[in-house]
Design an enzyme around this catalytic site. Structure first.
Site, PDB file in Angstrom:
ATOM      1  N   HIS A  51      12.919 -11.387 -26.347  1.00  0.00           N
ATOM      2  CA  HIS A  51      14.292 -10.605 -27.817  1.00  0.00           C
ATOM      3  C   HIS A  51      15.189 -10.924 -26.892  1.00  0.00           C
ATOM      4  CE1 HIS A  51      11.277  -7.529 -30.228  1.00  0.00           C
ATOM      5  NE2 HIS A  51      10.899  -8.579 -30.083  1.00  0.00           N
ATOM      6  N   GLU A  53      17.818  -8.224 -25.860  1.00  0.00           N
ATOM      7  CA  GLU A  53      18.204  -7.886 -25.497  1.00  0.00           C
ATOM      8  C   GLU A  53      16.875  -7.925 -23.856  1.00  0.00           C
ATOM      9  OE1 GLU A  53      18.323  -5.721 -28.495  1.00  0.00           O
ATOM     10  OE2 GLU A  53      17.518  -6.588 -27.934  1.00  0.00           O
ATOM     11  N   SER A  78      19.911  -3.032 -33.845  1.00  0.00           N
ATOM     12  CA  SER A  78      19.999  -2.194 -32.571  1.00  0.00           C
ATOM     13  C   SER A  78      18.626  -2.336 -32.362  1.00  0.00           C
ATOM     14  CB  SER A  78      19.649  -0.865 -33.923  1.00  0.00           C
ATOM     15  OG  SER A  78      18.787   0.313 -33.455  1.00  0.00           O
ATOM     16  N   CYS A  80      14.648  -2.075 -30.119  1.00  0.00           N
ATOM     17  CA  CYS A  80      13.551  -2.291 -30.810  1.00  0.00           C
ATOM     18  C   CYS A  80      12.456  -1.474 -29.967  1.00  0.00           C
ATOM     19  CB  CYS A  80      12.907  -3.221 -30.675  1.00  0.00           C
ATOM     20  SG  CYS A  80      12.266  -4.125 -29.219  1.00  0.00           S
ATOM     21  N   CYS A  83      12.620  -2.872 -26.020  1.00  0.00           N
ATOM     22  CA  CYS A  83      13.675  -2.968 -25.596  1.00  0.00           C
ATOM     23  C   CYS A  83      14.188  -1.783 -25.081  1.00  0.00           C
ATOM     24  CB  CYS A  83      15.088  -3.855 -26.312  1.00  0.00           C
ATOM     25  SG  CYS A  83      14.087  -5.861 -26.962  1.00  0.00           S
ATOM     26  N   ASP A 143       8.589 -10.831 -35.982  1.00  0.00           N
ATOM     27  CA  ASP A 143       9.417 -10.688 -34.420  1.00  0.00           C
ATOM     28  C   ASP A 143       9.371  -8.570 -34.612  1.00  0.00           C
ATOM     29  OD1 ASP A 143      11.133 -11.210 -32.884  1.00  0.00           O
ATOM     30  OD2 ASP A 143      12.888 -10.285 -33.463  1.00  0.00           O
TER      31      ASP A 143
END
Length: 146
Positions: A51, A53, A78, A80, A83, A143
């Site tokens: 991802h 991040e 935002s 997940c 992350c 995802d």
């Protein structure tokens, strides 16, 4: 200055989109300097975990805990659960979120553990994600684990 860092995260998201991936970008900032940048590369690398991040943290490299403790993470969406777990694991004290209207991650978990979470509701981030979700719903659902 904060808007400049968010703009860098947006540029990362755009790079991911242009590569055929999911448009989420992030930068890790320490003492006013970007030390890690990345974007969602799950599609491009066939990765289960890259991802935006996570990519930014990976690209920052191995760092002492004291660096993370003084860093800010800027992300276009935002974070997940995965992350957010990395944010907590490394003790990053502040996360600036581009938007959470298309996806609400684990902001309350982060706040409950003392992380400052600031949501900007940036129109660039919202529009980019809305368009992506509309054009690629199955990829988006993959995802986020739906």
């Amino acid at each position: 200055m904060a808007q400049d860092y968010l703009a860098e995260a947006v540029a990362e998201a755009e790079a991911g989109r242009d590569e055929g991936g999911i448009p989420i970008g992030s930068v890790l900032v320490h003492r006013g300097k970007v030390i890690g940048r990345g974007h969602n590369r799950r599609v491009q690398r066939g990765s289960a975990i890259l991802h935006g991040e996570m990519d930014a943290l990976e690209n920052a490299g191995r760092l002492p805990a004291a660096v993370y403790a003084e860093s800010f993470l800027y992300t276009t969406l935002s974070p997940c659960a995965m992350c957010s777990g990395a944010i907590l694991l490394y003790g990053i004290p502040c996360v600036i979120v581009g938007e959470n209207s298309t996806f609400m991650g684990e902001e309350e978990l982060l706040r409950s553990r003392g992380v400052v979470v600031e949501v900007v509701q940036d129109s660039r981030c919202i529009e980019m994600m809305r368009r992506f979700i509309q054009e690629h719903p199955s990829l988006w659902n993959e995802d986020i684990g739906v």
